[in-house]
Design a protein around this motif. Sequence first.
Motif, mmCIF file in Angstrom:
data_model
loop_
_atom_site.group_PDB
_atom_site.id
_atom_site.type_symbol
_atom_site.label_atom_id
_atom_site.label_comp_id
_atom_site.label_asym_id
_atom_site.label_seq_id
_atom_site.Cartn_x
_atom_site.Cartn_y
_atom_site.Cartn_z
ATOM 1 N N ASP A 181 -4.756 1.945 3.091
ATOM 2 C CA ASP A 181 -5.527 3.187 2.959
ATOM 3 C C ASP A 181 -5.079 3.972 1.728
ATOM 4 N N CYS A 182 -3.807 3.821 1.354
ATOM 5 C CA CYS A 182 -3.284 4.392 0.112
ATOM 6 C C CYS A 182 -2.951 3.226 -0.801
ATOM 7 N N SER A 183 -3.895 2.827 -1.610
ATOM 8 C CA SER A 183 -3.735 1.623 -2.423
ATOM 9 C C SER A 183 -2.637 1.794 -3.469
ATOM 10 N N LEU A 184 -1.645 0.925 -3.417
ATOM 11 C CA LEU A 184 -0.546 0.983 -4.376
ATOM 12 C C LEU A 184 -0.967 0.533 -5.769
ATOM 13 N N ASP A 185 -2.149 -0.098 -5.862
ATOM 14 C CA ASP A 185 -2.627 -0.527 -7.176
ATOM 15 C C ASP A 185 -2.944 0.668 -8.060
ATOM 16 N N GLU A 186 -3.161 1.833 -7.450
ATOM 17 C CA GLU A 186 -3.517 3.027 -8.207
ATOM 18 C C GLU A 186 -2.352 4.004 -8.327
ATOM 19 N N ILE A 187 -1.154 3.553 -7.930
ATOM 20 C CA ILE A 187 -0.016 4.480 -7.853
ATOM 21 C C ILE A 187 1.145 3.967 -8.702
ATOM 22 N N LEU A 199 -0.342 3.997 6.934
ATOM 23 C CA LEU A 199 -1.432 4.160 5.971
ATOM 24 C C LEU A 199 -1.217 3.303 4.735
ATOM 25 N N VAL A 200 0.023 3.258 4.260
ATOM 26 C CA VAL A 200 0.339 2.433 3.098
ATOM 27 C C VAL A 200 0.219 0.950 3.447
ATOM 28 N N GLY A 201 0.713 0.577 4.622
ATOM 29 C CA GLY A 201 0.664 -0.820 5.038
ATOM 30 C C GLY A 201 -0.747 -1.336 5.219
ATOM 31 N N ARG A 202 -1.652 -0.471 5.697
ATOM 32 C CA ARG A 202 -3.044 -0.874 5.903
ATOM 33 C C ARG A 202 -3.843 -0.877 4.610
#
Length: 611
Positions: A302-308, A297-300
């Motif tokens: 789906d959980c955007s690291l820009d918001e984390i 999910l992180v790699g695709r």
Amino acid sequence: MEPSNKSYQVTAPESTNKLNAPDVKSKALNKTRDVAQSGRSNIFPGREIEGVNHTRPLALLLDMSGDERVAMTWALAALPTAEIRPINKADLKWESKRGALTRVRALKPEVFAVFASDLSMQSARSAMIVLAALSGARRVVMADRSGRALERSRTGAMLVEAPRLALELLIGYGLLVPLSWLLTVFLALSLRFRDAARASRTAGAELESEKPSRGALYIRATPSSMAEGGMHTHTSGLASGAAALGHRLTMLVNSAAGLQLPPHNCVSIKPSTSFTATKAMFELWNNIAFTIRSLQLVGRGDCSLDEIDFIYQRYSRFNWTGVALSLVTGLPLALEYNASEIWVSRNWDPIAQLWLLKRFEQLNLRGADLIFVVSEVERRNLTRAGIGSERIIVNPNGVDTDTFSPDCGGDEVRRSLGVANKTVVGFAGTFGPWHGAPVLAEAALLVSKSGQCHFLFVGEGEQRSEAEAIIEAAGSIVGATFTGRIPHALVPSYLDACDILVSPHVESADGSEFFGSPTKLFEYMAMAKPVIASRLGQIADVIADGESGLLVEPGDSSALARAIERLAQDHALRARLGTAARSAVVEQYSWRHNAARVFGAARTFNTQVER
């Protein structure tokens, strides 16, 4: 299904008014202690019980759902011609398999019935079926809350379930356990390279103090089908507190059931049932499955690291998803550490492969940049174990002070229970071995009739039967209602129906310090009701004796009874203590306060790293 109310109404003789008189109350209390002791030493009582029709076939009932009432209702409907005999799960889990099998065989059961929350996620299902077949039962019947059912004959159990169990154990011990150990070692070795990943991520970035706060990736990987309980309360509470502060939580959880969350913020990763031979196998396999799915999910994106800004994981047994994600992304890892799972396994919930569990726990503690514990006692436990104090933040549990507030439906509950003119003394919880429900039941026998008290026990769990047995054995001496499990949304109205709320926590059996931060204590206080609690750990710090509640020594039913009598007779004191209690939680112990400590510490850490 509506809550079941089981009441024991009282008409106590006048001679029972004195607390220390050698009367019917003291005799009943002695009797109930004998009942409780005999019940805990004999998992499977013999068939020679007065009033039981021994000509009917015997069906043993093992409740794995945590709700004995629902389990019994199902068993009576599914097996109408059988004599239903519940098995004490609380004691069974500490009994050796050989000892349990010997006891079951001696009863010569016709049917072995199991009721679960979710059959598809019930670990050790095949093992239970094989055990039942070996016990001599001709039929094994299983069902769950959703209506799913499974039935095996003794022959079918040995031909279908026994080979399946053998294959799962072979793969589990031959492949899954060694693979989990190797991956744990690999992750531990990889931690040294995480700083390099972080340097790459922050190169050229503006200082954290100059950026608006974003959010966190929340991980809860505990494989569970339960939609209620402290875990769900904490998850929903942290999410609501974060939202109130303007922070965003992107959540990866095993199940979203029971969570009050925006659907776009939450991804539910359903537990895998490929390996269910034992609890340890089930959890080890789901650690791998959950971690792989999270990485995908992180790699695709789906959980955007820009918001984390950081990863926040609720530590759970046999899981290191947060460590793996921190290594891959370079994000800081904050670990919510409620207790050592090794200690829990030795004292509350036994599980195999403790040597491997120890490695998992060490990896999580080593990989966490910040460790949030619920009490000062747990902070001391970690520092004694060699964890640097600079990484540990004490963050007590909290309460939603809008949901848990006075005048939220208590009058209607009192009318429905028929206790409108009584002084209602309440307890709510999961009836765990540390909650002390039997102590409150013993105290109920000692409370003077003049207080016109009625005791309300809300919830379900291991020690409900023991507490209920104490009340039942007392006959007509005490009035009490056991509601069983009710939806969490109804809990505030049941607490509001009470005049006095009791948190009778007891000391740990192994003598260790009480390390908890009882969520129900804060929920009690938010109701503006007077609270009587045990003088233990954080409880004694939160409750100011005589100011925001009353403290009694843990396990002392006589002292608890005297405190109940005092409040029952003093309306002004009840009002004063209740008002002070609510003020304390509003000012210090809301979920907003809890979330503020998490995001504040993470922001400080990120700022220090980037500088």
